[in-house]
Design a protein around this motif. Structure first.
Motif, mmCIF file in Angstrom:
data_model
loop_
_atom_site.group_PDB
_atom_site.id
_atom_site.type_symbol
_atom_site.label_atom_id
_atom_site.label_comp_id
_atom_site.label_asym_id
_atom_site.label_seq_id
_atom_site.Cartn_x
_atom_site.Cartn_y
_atom_site.Cartn_z
ATOM 1 N N PHE A 89 -6.657 -8.462 72.863
ATOM 2 C CA PHE A 89 -7.324 -9.603 72.235
ATOM 3 C C PHE A 89 -7.698 -9.318 70.790
ATOM 4 O O PHE A 89 -8.643 -9.876 70.254
ATOM 5 N N ARG B 107 -2.726 -7.939 73.819
ATOM 6 C CA ARG B 107 -3.250 -7.575 75.123
ATOM 7 C C ARG B 107 -4.709 -7.187 75.018
ATOM 8 O O ARG B 107 -5.503 -7.425 75.916
ATOM 9 N N ASP C 159 -2.204 -19.830 68.893
ATOM 10 C CA ASP C 159 -2.615 -21.225 68.972
ATOM 11 C C ASP C 159 -2.861 -21.604 70.431
ATOM 12 O O ASP C 159 -3.814 -22.295 70.762
ATOM 13 N N ARG C 160 -1.982 -21.126 71.311
ATOM 14 C CA ARG C 160 -2.125 -21.427 72.727
ATOM 15 C C ARG C 160 -3.405 -20.811 73.281
ATOM 16 O O ARG C 160 -4.076 -21.391 74.130
ATOM 17 N N ARG C 161 -3.752 -19.636 72.770
ATOM 18 C CA ARG C 161 -4.976 -18.994 73.245
ATOM 19 C C ARG C 161 -6.214 -19.599 72.602
ATOM 20 O O ARG C 161 -7.330 -19.200 72.930
ATOM 21 N N GLY C 162 -6.015 -20.498 71.632
ATOM 22 C CA GLY C 162 -7.154 -21.113 70.982
ATOM 23 C C GLY C 162 -7.848 -20.209 69.992
ATOM 24 O O GLY C 162 -8.984 -20.450 69.605
ATOM 25 N N LYS D 255 2.233 -19.098 67.478
ATOM 26 C CA LYS D 255 2.218 -20.056 68.579
ATOM 27 C C LYS D 255 1.351 -19.546 69.722
ATOM 28 O O LYS D 255 0.572 -20.294 70.318
ATOM 29 N N GLU D 256 1.500 -18.278 70.035
ATOM 30 C CA GLU D 256 0.733 -17.678 71.123
ATOM 31 C C GLU D 256 -0.759 -17.712 70.801
ATOM 32 O O GLU D 256 -1.583 -18.035 71.653
#
Lengths: 511, 828
Positions: A373, A371, A403-406, A400-401
């Motif tokens: 970052f 949360r 990765d999704r956030r880049g 995974k999360e």
């Protein structure tokens, strides 16, 4: 303002056995009590009367254990050689045992010296049992004979010489004083009637018979020998009913659970399997440390006793309801609970003015960091030893999360040797898991990109990288083989499928 | 009653709310915002739309409170007019024609003129003539600034109108009205770190000489000393990581508010800029920020067509949500069979349920259930497909995320309707249901919901049937959740071709799957291929007929043909195949037997019956812009129309969505009239808070209205007597504490019943005087006590006979007399 949505932890379908009523029932035992005997435990028999002591035959001794004691209540040591098959009479007063020296001994449970000695066999006696009228004894021996003895005057009544090999197991009927069954290494199981001169029914098991068991109704007979367990219908004259082949070594012992719903078989392959007697499917499986020679269940399944070749006797007692209740009671007595609950169960009255306090939502540690970052810290939290080993799906979800956030690359970068080796350890452990591979491939590529400059600086990391490479190569070969098999199967299926005509119509004349 | 089948296209909602910054009124009770061709007035406490100020014929480009009268509001539009409204009553006061399309406009208390951004990037001052006419023409124009940014946030008045600041590209221009002089300040093209210096917005401190500017790289600069060419200074604040889209000072100048793509509202303390308050996770990128004139409310517009009202303690108090415009509507339009709501993509990762009747967003269903990261350039999960089953009990959604490097991530989710929460609850998540993108999904449309079946087709060449696994083995296995879940039942393929679409027949006994140019028909009971059709160009859409046309299977092909196969004779019925130019979209009516067809280039719509080759209805150029989606929505009550061309509208309505996210529909004239009538009746003061008391009365009122409708002839008679109703109104609008006791009124009514005077001639002067007085004392109480008196009025009117003017006069006279003796008489 929406609240922070926590990272979704993917729930993967549980592989392996399903949780059934049976597994719950058979798992509800305490940790086993292990007792070292003097030699391989060949036979265990429970006393039919309370407190259900059990006689354990091992080497030259028979020990009698109480239901809760770990020390023998009584021991019979007056054997010249290895003792076999100590069994209680139905009133629990007398105990009979065979011996390698061919003498059958009868003991009073409270005494020490043998009451009677039955001499007549010429070789080791592996089978002894009382008939249901309590006055006779059945014995079976390696001299291929089985005999009936009279207890009061210790005389031999009858001798049957029908078997052509060692007789190693047998059982007397609990309902009829004249019926008994013997199993022999000549692959046959024979039902004898003491009123006639010879066997009544002969059943061919196909392998040397190690154990026989009668159902409480005595309509069905179970025999074990070789890798097979076979069930026979005695009322239909010994017709085979089912043949079970679930062990991969010789089945040595059989037992029925008290309600007759489950059949247990123990084997040299160190497993005890539990079958349902309605459909003869395996419903549960126990693992033991060594090859099992004998198995017995206390009445009402209160305990499972298993004797093994490494002379260890393992006793598992059932967890009783009171124990668990007691634990719950202890928890309730904890003061902290009351502190937490204090004032929370207050029901507001009608005129009360309610001042609501904002509910503080609970977030996992990695979620709190996500949360804010703090990506590297979140990954560190997810890689903590406990989570990494016990709940790899949490680590996966965090990766995974990220990765999704880049931001996965940022999170992976900047680690020291320890951190990197932790990461690589996780990769090696879970890389070939099909559920995790797609995400871990990306992560692995990133790690190699980031840390390629430091290769060669740390022997630990280098070793792990080599292991990873090895793992990937092996997995590739494995997948290739699998694909080959799949291709073969496809051709086989295609050729075996019947051709079917499909009505075809409406070829488009569209204009 | 014969109705004329005059079908026309009407706009029925769904306009943008976030096009321009909204305005909060002085008392902080109302919020005004431009929405399409109207200005909407919302209540800040109840979030309800109270009025729609309609009259503009072009897009409304700005709303401003009139600086000299805070109960009036200006609005500007692309039609070249500025209109003045009274927003409490929703009345148009004045129209001022300027003659040029207006893109944005500004006003300040110190200036008589309003400032208008017109064509050629000029800011023009316009003097509005002070005449009493309804329609005036403004001809006094004078250019103030040239080369200004068309973005309305790029111009701001400073210190109550002493100067005006405008930003464009890399230049800040400040124009002082007194000195008639302008200063320009330039920034360098590029910073060291490749920052992007371009100005995006500007705000001026209300008391101080300070200008705040927002920049593309997320920096905020505070400019001071800018009335000198050389000695200006600026300080920089940096929190945003991408462009600052809006800046706003609070009216006292103590705080500066800023927002951007991150959807975080930041409150900077003026002169103590290190102290900041954050309001994170507002849902979508902030486009505008405004503050109410008293500083008690902030309001932010968001890119997802939402206005959030925030209290000054940085707490969200209300959310006004319009139809969300996603990046693209990939789910198509659907109807929720249960709530009859329109369902489509909403916020990222959500499905929105939008009520067509009330033009209001019902709720957003979170499909993806992941924290949305507000960062441009991130690949997020998107809801790409959704399907309802016939009873509305199940919802299937597909979400996908396509990354460049990694493979496609697909999730198929099945949602069960929960009666208790009245919402959908996640039942099953199937990750990676197919290897490639899912092209179509369809539920079996059977009435009995025992064997629910879902079919999904994918680009990987397979179609899969998913079935709700009954909890059969609960006896044997203890499942972690007791409710049944969905499992794959069958996987089908046809010669490795890619299935494009699928459809179940009306009774659920047949499944048609189109594999490029082959249409296969399967029986779901045995999963056998029963027959197939072949049509050379690949099929792009497929649908079974309904009701009496259920024997037909229809499809559109890539080569612009509409094909219709008869399933009984297994033949392609050649007659309904018409060659059309470009069949873009094709929508099927679930209740009716009609098919409509949209042609994207021609912008025309055709409505067919499957059994007839001739279109029932056709209309060209239905609207400006491309029509992307359409849906047939079932009507609540059936229309009775005899005309053949409008028969297709009887049982359902065709809604379609334009590129501007405006919802349009086809209506007949008669229906429109009816709607208009009903909307007039429903004008009630929504500013009254929703209290239980209000609900009670509201219900009562509605019943009365129905009652009134039923004997409308009686009602008409009564409305014909305006004088009487006025007098009663006067009586009833007098506050209760001023009124005489009830016994007075009673006696008064008794008197009015007894004496029958038919004196038609009445004294006008007295009447007028009375009405003036009435206005005076009722003006304050009007708003607070409106619904109540009306209610009582309705109640008394229905049972009391009409009063003539003479009676009313009599009544007033009676009121002034002392009637205590009569009260005593009545009591005894």
């Amino acid at each position: 303002m929406a609240s922070f949505k926590p990272t979704k932890i993917q729930v993967y379908p549980k592989l392996g056995e399903k949780v059934t009523q049976d597994t719950l029932y058979w798992k509800n035992y305490k940790a086993p009590v292990q007792i070292k005997e003097f030699g391989a435990v060949t036979s265990i028999d429970f006393s039919p009367v309370t407190p259900h002591n059990f006689a354990v035959t091992a080497f030259t001794r028979i020990h009698i254990y109480g239901p809760f004691s770990q020390e023998p209540v009584k021991s019979f040591t007056r054997f010249k050689d290895t003792a076999y098959c100590g069994r209680f009479r139905s009133d629990g007063q007398l105990l009979v045992a065979g011996c390698e020296d061919s003498v059958v001994r009868l003991f009073d449970v409270s005494g020490k010296v043998a009451l009677r000695l039955f001499k007549g066999h010429t070789k080791a006696v592996h089978l002894t049992d009382f008939t249901s009228d309590r006055y006779q004894i059945l014995t079976g021996s390696d001299d291929y004979t089985c005999r009936l003895w009279d207890i009061p005057n210790a005389t031999e009544l009858t001798t049957y010489r029908e078997h052509t090999d060692y007789i190693r197991c047998g059982v007397t009927s609990k309902l009829n004083r004249d019926l008994f069954i013997t199993g022999s290494y000549d692959h046959t199981v024979k039902l004898f009637d003491a009123r006639v001169e010879k066997s009544v029914i002969t059943m061919d098991h196909g392998q040397p018979v190690e154990s026989v068991l009668l159902y409480p109704s005595e309509g069905l007979l179970v025999s074990a020998g070789g890798r097979h367990v076979k069930v026979w219908d005695l009322l239909k004259g010994g017709q085979p009913l089912v043949s079970l082949k679930n062990h991969h070594k010789t089945v040595t012992s059989l037992a029925l659970s008290s309600n007759g719903q489950r059949l247990l078989s123990a084997s040299l392959d160190r497993h005890v399997k539990v079958y349902s007697t309605t459909n003869y499917k395996v419903v549960h499986n126990f693992d033991y440390a060594a090859s099992i020679l004998s198995l017995a269940l206390a009445p009402d399944d209160e305990s499972i006793v298993v004797g093994m070749t490494n002379s260890i006797l393992s006793i598992k007692h059932r967890k009783n309801q009171e124990d668990s209740k007691e634990i719950a009671g202890q928890q309730r007595r904890r003061p902290s609970y009351r502190v937490f609950v204090k004032g929370k169960n207050y029901v507001p009255k009608q005129d009360d003015y309610l001042v609501s306090k904002p509910v503080k939502e609970h977030l996992a540690k990695y979620d709190k960091q996500l949360r804010r970052f703090n990506v590297s810290k979140a990954l560190d939290t997810a890689l903590e030893t406990w989570i990494r080993f016990r709940k790899p799906e949490i680590t996966m979800a965090v990766i995974k999360e990220l990765d999704r956030r880049g931001t996965l690359k940022n999170a992976l970068a900047g680690r020291d040797e320890r951190g990197l080796s932790q990461l690589l350890n996780f990769l090696i452990g879970n890389f070939v898991d099909a559920r995790f591979t797609p995400v871990l491939v990306t992560a692995a590529e990133m790690i190699l990109d980031i840390y390629q400059s430091i290769i060669g600086q740390s022997p630990l990391v280098d070793r792990q990288l080599l292991r990873l490479q090895d793992l990937v190569e092996k997995e590739l070969d494995y997948q290739k083989e699998l694909l080959e098999v799949l291709g073969m199967l496809d051709t086989m299926f295609a050729s075996s499928l019947p051709r079917k005509e499909v009505p075809c119509s409406g070829i488009g004349k569209l204009e | 009653m014969v109705e004329h089948g005059d079908i026309r296209v009407v706009h029925c909602g769904g306009s943008k709310l976030n096009f321009r910054d909204p305005v909060i009124t002085h008392d902080s009770r109302f919020l005004l915002c431009a929405s399409g061709e109207a200005v909407k007035v919302f209540s800040t406490s109840t979030e309800e739309c109270i009025h729609e100020l309609r009259g503009h014929t072009g897009l409304v480009t700005g709303v401003l409170l009139r600086p000299s009268n805070h109960l009036q509001v200006y609005s500007s539009s692309l039609d070249g007019t500025v209109r003045l409204w009274d927003f409490t009553d929703g009345i148009l006061i004045k129209t001022c024609v300027i003659g040029y399309p207006i893109y944005s406009f500004y006003a300040s208390a110190k200036h008589e003129n309003i400032f208008v951004f017109a064509e050629r990037f000029q800011l023009v001052a316009v003097h509005l003539p002070q005449s009493g006419d309804q329609l005036v023409e403004a001809r006094e124009l004078s250019a103030v600034l040239s080369g200004v940014n068309p973005n309305p946030a790029a111009i701001a008045f400073g210190r109550g109108g002493e100067f005006i600041a405008s930003v464009n590209d890399l230049q800040l221009e400040v124009y002082f009205f007194k000195k008639q002089k302008s200063y320009r300040f330039f920034l360098k093209e590029d910073n060291k770190k490749g920052g992007w210096n371009t100005f995006t917005c500007v705000a001026c401190h209300p008391k101080d000489d300070c200008i705040a500017t927002g920049h593309e790289d997320g920096k905020i600069r505070l400019w001071r000393n800018f009335n000198h060419k050389k000695e200006y200074t600026y300080s920089t604040l940096h929190w945003h990581h991408s462009a600052v889209s809006s800046l706003c000072f609070t009216p006292e100048g103590t705080n500066l508010l800023s927002g951007g793509v991150e959807s975080v509202l930041i409150q900077w303390r003026y002169k103590q800029e290190s102290e900041r308050d954050f309001l994170p996770r507002l849902g979508a990128a902030i486009t505008h920020i405004t503050v109410s004139p008293d500083g008690s409310l902030f309001c932010t517009s968001h890119s997802d067509n939402k206005i959030t009202i925030i209290q000054s303690c940085v707490k969200v108090s209300a959310v006004i949500q319009g139809l969300v415009k996603g990046d693209s509507i990939r789910t198509d339009l659907m109807m929720d069979p249960r709530s009859k709501a329109l369902v489509l993509n909403g916020k990222p990762g959500h499905l929105q349920f939008y009520s067509l009747q009330r033009d209001k967003l019902l709720y957003n269903l979170d499909i993806v259930q992941q924290e949305y990261i507000h960062e441009s350039g991130l690949q997020q999960f998107e809801v790409v497909k959704a399907a309802f089953d016939a009873s509305g009990l199940w919802l299937a959604t597909v979400e996908e995320r396509h990354q460049k490097a990694a493979e496609l991530e697909l999730n198929l989710k099945l949602w069960a309707f929960d009666e208790q929460t009245q919402s959908f609850v996640l039942n099953t998540t199937i990750s990676a249901p197919h290897d490639a993108q899912i092209t179509a999904m369809s539920f079996r449309q059977t009435a009995d919901s025992q064997t629910t079946l879902l079919v999904s087709t994918s680009k990987d060449g397979h179609f899969k049937a998913w079935q709700l696994a009954a909890p059969a083995h609960t006896e044997d296995y203890i499942q972690s959740v007791n409710c049944p879940s969905w499992l794959c039942d069958f996987v089908g393929a046809y010669h490795g071709l890619v299935p494009e679409c699928c459809s179940f027949s009306a009774d659920g006994s047949l499944l048609a799957v189109a594999f490029q140019e082959v249409v296969t028909v399967w029986s779901p009971a045995t999963w056998e291929l029963t027959f197939f059709f072949f049509s050379p160009p690949s099929i792009s859409d497929l649908c079974f007929g309904r009701l009496s046309c259920s024997k037909y299977l229809l499809g559109t092909t890539a080569s612009n043909l509409l094909c219709c196969w008869n399933l009984l004779t297994c033949s392609c019925k050649t007659s309904p195949c018409i060659k059309v130019l470009s069949t873009q979209n094709f929508f099927c009516d679930s209740l009716n037997r009609f098919i409509s067809l949209f042609l994207s280039f021609l912008l025309s719509v055709f409505v067919f019956k499957p059994s007839e080759p001739r279109p029932l209805f056709s209309r060209k150029a239905v609207c400006s812009g491309k029509v992307t989606q359409a849906v047939f929505a079932p009507r609540e009550e059936m229309l009775e129309s005899c005309e053949e061309s409008s028969q297709w509208l009887n049982r359902s309505q065709l809604y379609f969505l334009t590129q501007q996210m405006d919802l349009m529909t086809f209506t007949t004239k008669a229906e429109e009239d009816r709607l208009l009538a009903s909307s007039k009746q429903l004008v009630i003061d929504d500013s009254v808070a929703m209290t239980p008391f209000y609900l009670l009365l509201g219900k009562h009122r509605q019943q009365q209205q129905e009652h009134r409708d039923s004997d409308s002839s009686l009602w008409a008679e009564r409305t014909a007597l305006p004088q009487t109703s006025a007098s009663i109104k006067e009586l009833l609008q007098t506050p209760a504490h001023v009124l005489p006791s009830t016994s007075y009124l009673c006696s008064m009514f008794v008197q009015s019943l007894l004496i029958s005077v038919s004196d038609a001639r009445s004294a006008h002067a007295e009447e007028e005087m009375e009405s003036e007085k009435e206005e005076e004392d009722s003006e304050e109480e009007m708003e607070s006590s409106r619904s109540k008196p009306e209610l009582v009025a309705a109640a008394t009117e229905s049972d009391a006979p009409a009063l003539t003017k003479a009676q009313a006069r009599e009544l007033r006279r009676v009121r002034k007399l002392d009637h205590s003796w009569l009260a005593g008489l009545l009591d005894s």
